[in-house]
Scaffold this motif. Structure first.
Motif, PDB file in Angstrom:
ATOM      1  N   UNK A  60       0.813  -1.215   0.000  1.00 22.47           N
ATOM      2  CA  UNK A  60       0.000   0.000   0.000  1.00 22.47           C
ATOM      3  C   UNK A  60       0.851   1.273   0.000  1.00 22.47           C
ATOM      4  N   UNK A  61       2.160   1.104   0.119  1.00 20.37           N
ATOM      5  CA  UNK A  61       3.048   2.265   0.114  1.00 20.37           C
ATOM      6  C   UNK A  61       3.177   2.942   1.466  1.00 20.37           C
ATOM      7  N   UNK A  62       2.628   2.322   2.515  1.00 19.84           N
ATOM      8  CA  UNK A  62       2.709   2.916   3.851  1.00 19.84           C
ATOM      9  C   UNK A  62       4.007   2.560   4.566  1.00 19.84           C
ATOM     10  N   UNK A  63       4.749   1.609   4.006  1.00 22.23           N
ATOM     11  CA  UNK A  63       5.995   1.157   4.624  1.00 22.23           C
ATOM     12  C   UNK A  63       6.955   0.751   3.520  1.00 22.23           C
ATOM     13  N   UNK A  64       8.232   1.072   3.710  1.00 24.26           N
ATOM     14  CA  UNK A  64       9.259   0.676   2.754  1.00 24.26           C
ATOM     15  C   UNK A  64       9.963  -0.577   3.259  1.00 24.26           C
ATOM     16  N   UNK A  65      10.233  -1.507   2.349  1.00 19.64           N
ATOM     17  CA  UNK A  65      10.917  -2.737   2.745  1.00 19.64           C
ATOM     18  C   UNK A  65      12.261  -2.436   3.394  1.00 19.64           C
ATOM     19  N   UNK A  66      12.924  -1.409   2.917  1.00 24.30           N
ATOM     20  CA  UNK A  66      14.232  -1.056   3.465  1.00 24.30           C
ATOM     21  C   UNK A  66      14.141  -0.586   4.913  1.00 24.30           C
ATOM     22  N   UNK A  67      12.962  -0.178   5.332  1.00 24.13           N
ATOM     23  CA  UNK A  67      12.788   0.322   6.698  1.00 24.13           C
ATOM     24  C   UNK A  67      12.445  -0.790   7.694  1.00 24.13           C
ATOM     25  N   UNK A  68      12.249  -2.012   7.194  1.00 28.33           N
ATOM     26  CA  UNK A  68      11.949  -3.119   8.094  1.00 28.33           C
ATOM     27  C   UNK A  68      13.164  -3.449   8.961  1.00 28.33           C
ATOM     28  N   UNK A  69      12.951  -3.550  10.241  1.00 25.87           N
ATOM     29  CA  UNK A  69      14.015  -3.964  11.151  1.00 25.87           C
ATOM     30  C   UNK A  69      13.393  -4.785  12.275  1.00 25.87           C
ATOM     31  N   UNK A  70      14.209  -5.191  13.232  1.00 23.75           N
ATOM     32  CA  UNK A  70      13.703  -6.034  14.315  1.00 23.75           C
ATOM     33  C   UNK A  70      12.597  -5.349  15.105  1.00 23.75           C
ATOM     34  N   UNK A  71      12.755  -4.060  15.364  1.00 24.20           N
ATOM     35  CA  UNK A  71      11.757  -3.344  16.158  1.00 24.20           C
ATOM     36  C   UNK A  71      10.409  -3.290  15.429  1.00 24.20           C
ATOM     37  N   UNK A  72      10.460  -3.028  14.111  1.00 23.14           N
ATOM     38  CA  UNK A  72       9.216  -2.970  13.331  1.00 23.14           C
ATOM     39  C   UNK A  72       8.474  -4.292  13.405  1.00 23.14           C
ATOM     40  N   UNK A  73       9.206  -5.387  13.237  1.00 21.67           N
ATOM     41  CA  UNK A  73       8.581  -6.705  13.287  1.00 21.67           C
ATOM     42  C   UNK A  73       8.079  -7.015  14.687  1.00 21.67           C
ATOM     43  N   UNK A  74       8.898  -6.752  15.686  1.00 22.24           N
ATOM     44  CA  UNK A  74       8.509  -7.066  17.058  1.00 22.24           C
ATOM     45  C   UNK A  74       7.254  -6.305  17.476  1.00 22.24           C
ATOM     46  N   UNK A  75       7.211  -5.013  17.127  1.00 22.72           N
ATOM     47  CA  UNK A  75       6.075  -4.184  17.516  1.00 22.72           C
ATOM     48  C   UNK A  75       4.767  -4.667  16.896  1.00 22.72           C
ATOM     49  N   UNK A  76       4.863  -5.356  15.759  1.00 26.93           N
ATOM     50  CA  UNK A  76       3.661  -5.812  15.060  1.00 26.93           C
ATOM     51  C   UNK A  76       3.186  -7.184  15.537  1.00 26.93           C
ATOM     52  N   UNK A  77       3.965  -7.864  16.355  1.00 28.44           N
ATOM     53  CA  UNK A  77       3.576  -9.166  16.884  1.00 28.44           C
ATOM     54  C   UNK A  77       2.507  -9.022  17.957  1.00 28.44           C
ATOM     55  N   UNK A  78       1.908 -10.135  18.335  1.00 33.73           N
ATOM     56  CA  UNK A  78       0.808 -10.112  19.298  1.00 33.73           C
ATOM     57  C   UNK A  78       1.179  -9.458  20.621  1.00 33.73           C
ATOM     58  N   UNK A  79       2.417  -9.643  21.078  1.00 34.76           N
ATOM     59  CA  UNK A  79       2.845  -9.067  22.361  1.00 34.76           C
ATOM     60  C   UNK A  79       3.815  -7.912  22.154  1.00 34.76           C
ATOM     61  N   UNK A  80       3.678  -7.223  21.029  1.00 29.27           N
ATOM     62  CA  UNK A  80       4.636  -6.191  20.675  1.00 29.27           C
ATOM     63  C   UNK A  80       4.729  -5.036  21.651  1.00 29.27           C
TER      64      UNK A  80
END
Length: 252
Positions: free
Chosen positions: A156-176
């Motif tokens: 959708x263009x709301x996030x760039x793949x290059x900006x993905x990091x551990x924090x981005x992934x962790x925050x999106x998990x169920x217990x983020x």
């Protein structure tokens, strides 16, 4: 145990409550009786965690693999969750506990979903311990759903793949929004994590007990806390680095 060690209470504890069925068999009773006994143990440990000053307690109540159990057992477990929350919610709310559920809710019956949503709404502003109930939860499932959600944002263009990091992934998990568990307790004598919180347990201390869950008492819980208090948590550092950092903190 010295006073410094005794003050080291885990902020977040995760528990795999294993052994209900085997406990019932030892009593010469059906497996379902073990699940009812397990509810009483859970009630005891929730109170013990709250009283010890634990900030978050996550209980593995029903895994994504548990759907494969016999239909009669699955139906009984779902009905048990409904009855338990109906009885316990008032007390949990009065004690300031904030109740949350994680896991895939798509297969849950509508009456259980209603209780889940009502429990979360009613306790959302409570200031006390966060009680997380993992229901229909699987660690791999959690990761897949998170990657799909992040992928949709990229499309959708709301996030760039290059900006993905551990924090981005962790925050999106169920217990983020919660700290990772400091301590994992598994009862029942098994030595595996059974697809539970795969991302979050990277630096968690594992405490395995041979005690079957219905027999796991407040004293057993405090024994696990005492064991944790004596652990030296290095997080990949050397012991010398840990002790040096502690010395710097003491000097401040």
């Amino acid at each position: 145990m010295n006073s410094a060690a005794s003050s080291r209470v885990p902020r977040h504890i995760a528990i795999i409550m294993d052994g209900n069925g085997r406990w019932a068999m030892q009593q010469g009773k059906p497996r379902l009786h073990g699940h009812e006994a397990g509810v009483h143990a859970a009630r005891t440990i929730v109170r013990a965690g709250r009283d010890a000053g634990v900030e978050a307690l996550t209980l593995y109540a029903f895994s994504s693999e548990n759907w494969l159990r016999p239909a009669t057992e699955v139906s009984f477990l779902l009905e048990l969750f409904i009855r338990t929350m109906a009885v316990e919610l008032d007390t949990l709310h009065d004690e300031g506990v904030r109740v949350r559920f994680i896991g895939d809710r798509t297969a849950l019956p509508s009456n259980l979903l209603a209780i889940i949503e009502a429990s979360e709404r009613r306790t959302a502003s409570n200031p006390g311990m966060v009680l997380v109930i993992a229901l229909g939860y699987g660690g791999r499932q959690d990761l897949v759903q998170t990657v799909r959600a992040l992928g949709a944002q990229i499309e959708a263009g709301a996030l760039k793949a290059a900006d993905l990091d551990e924090k981005t992934l962790r925050d999106a998990l169920d217990l983020g929004d919660l700290p990772d568990p400091d301590l994992l307790i598994r009862t029942g004598g098994e030595y595996r994590i059974s697809n539970f919180l795969l991302w979050h347990l990277a630096y968690t201390e594992f405490y395995f007990s041979d005690i079957l869950w219905p027999d796991f008492s407040s004293a057993d819980f405090h024994q696990a806390l005492a064991w944790f208090a004596e652990r030296e948590r290095r997080f990949g550092r050397t012991g010398a680095q840990v002790h040096s950092e502690r010395g710097d903190q003491d000097a401040q």
